[in-house]
Design a protein around this motif. Structure first.
Motif, PDB file in Angstrom:
ATOM      1  N   UNK A   1      34.243 -22.411 -15.270  1.00  0.00           N
ATOM      2  CA  UNK A   1      34.920 -23.713 -15.258  1.00  0.00           C
ATOM      3  C   UNK A   1      35.596 -23.974 -16.600  1.00  0.00           C
ATOM      4  N   UNK A   2      34.918 -23.632 -17.694  1.00  0.00           N
ATOM      5  CA  UNK A   2      35.530 -23.828 -19.018  1.00  0.00           C
ATOM      6  C   UNK A   2      36.774 -22.955 -19.173  1.00  0.00           C
TER       7      UNK A   2
ATOM      8  N   UNK B   1      49.569 -27.001 -18.444  1.00  0.00           N
ATOM      9  CA  UNK B   1      50.036 -28.374 -18.676  1.00  0.00           C
ATOM     10  C   UNK B   1      50.841 -28.486 -19.964  1.00  0.00           C
TER      11      UNK B   1
ATOM     12  N   UNK C   1      39.585 -24.551 -17.309  1.00  0.00           N
ATOM     13  CA  UNK C   1      40.182 -25.684 -18.034  1.00  0.00           C
ATOM     14  C   UNK C   1      41.115 -25.179 -19.140  1.00  0.00           C
ATOM     15  N   UNK C   2      40.709 -24.107 -19.820  1.00  0.00           N
ATOM     16  CA  UNK C   2      41.582 -23.531 -20.847  1.00  0.00           C
ATOM     17  C   UNK C   2      42.923 -23.109 -20.241  1.00  0.00           C
TER      18      UNK C   2
ATOM     19  N   UNK D   1      45.016 -26.096 -19.224  1.00  0.00           N
ATOM     20  CA  UNK D   1      45.657 -26.708 -20.398  1.00  0.00           C
ATOM     21  C   UNK D   1      46.898 -25.939 -20.838  1.00  0.00           C
TER      22      UNK D   1
END
Lengths: 100, 243
Positions: free
Chosen positions: B200-201, B211, B204-205, B208
């Motif tokens: 999950x981490x 994004x 997210x990286x 990001x």
């Protein structure tokens, strides 16, 4: 105050937020926004800081009166209690006002 | 008893015969003698658990369908370590770049992509439902996969992602840039979130990086051609760092 397992602060899209991972994510799939002081308080809380220590941290970091710092810490903790992110150990929490 | 596939530029060996997956080998199949980057090899117990979980959450899907989806979850988890994650979106290609429309199911992202196809013959579908987003050398790419929605619209391509449009139903047409920090809930809901914390981490990286590099828009639209023309003109013509 104890942060429940699985709740972590992460930056997503340039914003610091608390999310749940692992088992905790089964019940909590949203996020909580942390502003500057929120991030500071979260870091201390994650390391086991008490409410009194959080207030002291606010006073040491920001130029604020004690009652303001206390109110901000209450608001912060209330937000986390409402979201079921932390366990309340002591019971001197006023159950009122929620901040943004 | 295995299927060799080429997906998102990786050679994937699936140690399982699945009828639905096999029907995509015309586009995604590759030669058996290739060295696989990823092997999907789960025992029957894992599959049964996955199918049971699937049934708890959703409709009672046919076994082949549940299996097909379980294979994708397994693949997506393995792909995270290859800098890829799954995003729920309808992705269309125009002029060599990919554009993703995302929104909760039933909002009309596939419909919006269909309107682009109807109005702009230079477009084709990359993946109508579950594309892989791949990060490579700091650039963000969208990939076709055999998991692409009920109309099975996909192409086995890896194309730079030029924009992401969050579809909102609206009588008033608009396309506006939005800040990633204002769309956290939407983006978290539209990506595959592994149960494993470490994965999950990593996800997210990767999210990001996407994004940060790819412009994010809100597209307020109905099902008119005007809506598609407005979003096409905005998304394909504004400059951005990822292309």
């Amino acid at each position: 105050m104890i942060v429940k397992p699985g709740f972590v602060a992460k930056e997503i899209g340039g914003q610091e937020v608390i999310i749940a991972v692992g088992k905790a994510a089964e019940k909590f799939n949203g996020y909580i926004t942390l502003n500057g002081s929120g991030k500071l308080l979260w870091e201390a809380l994650s390391k086991g800081a008490t409410k009194e220590e959080l207030i002291s941290l606010m006073l040491a970091t920001y130029d604020v009166e004690r009652d303001i710092a206390s109110r901000d810490v209450d608001a912060f903790l209330n937000k986390l209690i409402l979201a079921d992110v932390i366990d309340e150990e002591d019971s001197d929490m006023p159950a009122e006002e929620e901040d943004e | 008893m295995s299927t060799m596939l080429s997906i998102a530029g990786f050679v994937v060996k699936v140690q399982k015969d699945n009828i639905i997956l096999s029907s995509h080998t015309d586009k995604y199949g590759c030669k058996d003698d290739r060295e696989p980057d990823i092997v999907i090899d789960f025992d029957e117990k894992y599959l049964e658990d996955e199918i049971a979980a699937e049934r708890e959450q959703k409709l009672d899907l046919p076994t082949e369908q549940s299996e097909y989806l379980a294979i994708y979850r397994s693949l997506c988890e393995k792909l995270i370590k290859h800098d890829c994650f799954l995003m729920h979106a309808s992705v269309i290609a125009a002029n060599g770049s990919a554009y993703a429309f995302t929104a909760p199911s039933g909002t009309g992202k596939s419909t919006h992509a269909a309107l682009w196809r109807g109005n702009f013959p230079n477009t084709f579908m990359v993946n109508d439902d579950k594309p892989i987003i791949k990060i490579s050398d700091g650039k963000v790419y969208a990939c076709g996969t055999p998991w692409c929605g009920k109309h099975e619209l996909s192409s086995n391509v890896v194309l730079p992602l030029g924009g992401i449009g969050i579809i909102t139903r609206s009588k008033e047409l608009y396309v506006k840039r939005v800040a990633p920090k204002d769309e956290i809930a939407m983006m978290l809901n539209q990506i595959y979130r592994p149960k494993n914390s470490e994965l999950m981490f990593l996800t997210i990286d990767l999210l990001n990086i996407m994004l940060k590099n790819v412009p994010l828009y809100r597209i307020g639209c109905d099902i008119s051609d005007e809506a598609a023309i407005l979003s096409y003109n905005t998304l394909t013509k504004e400059g951005n760092n990822n292309l």
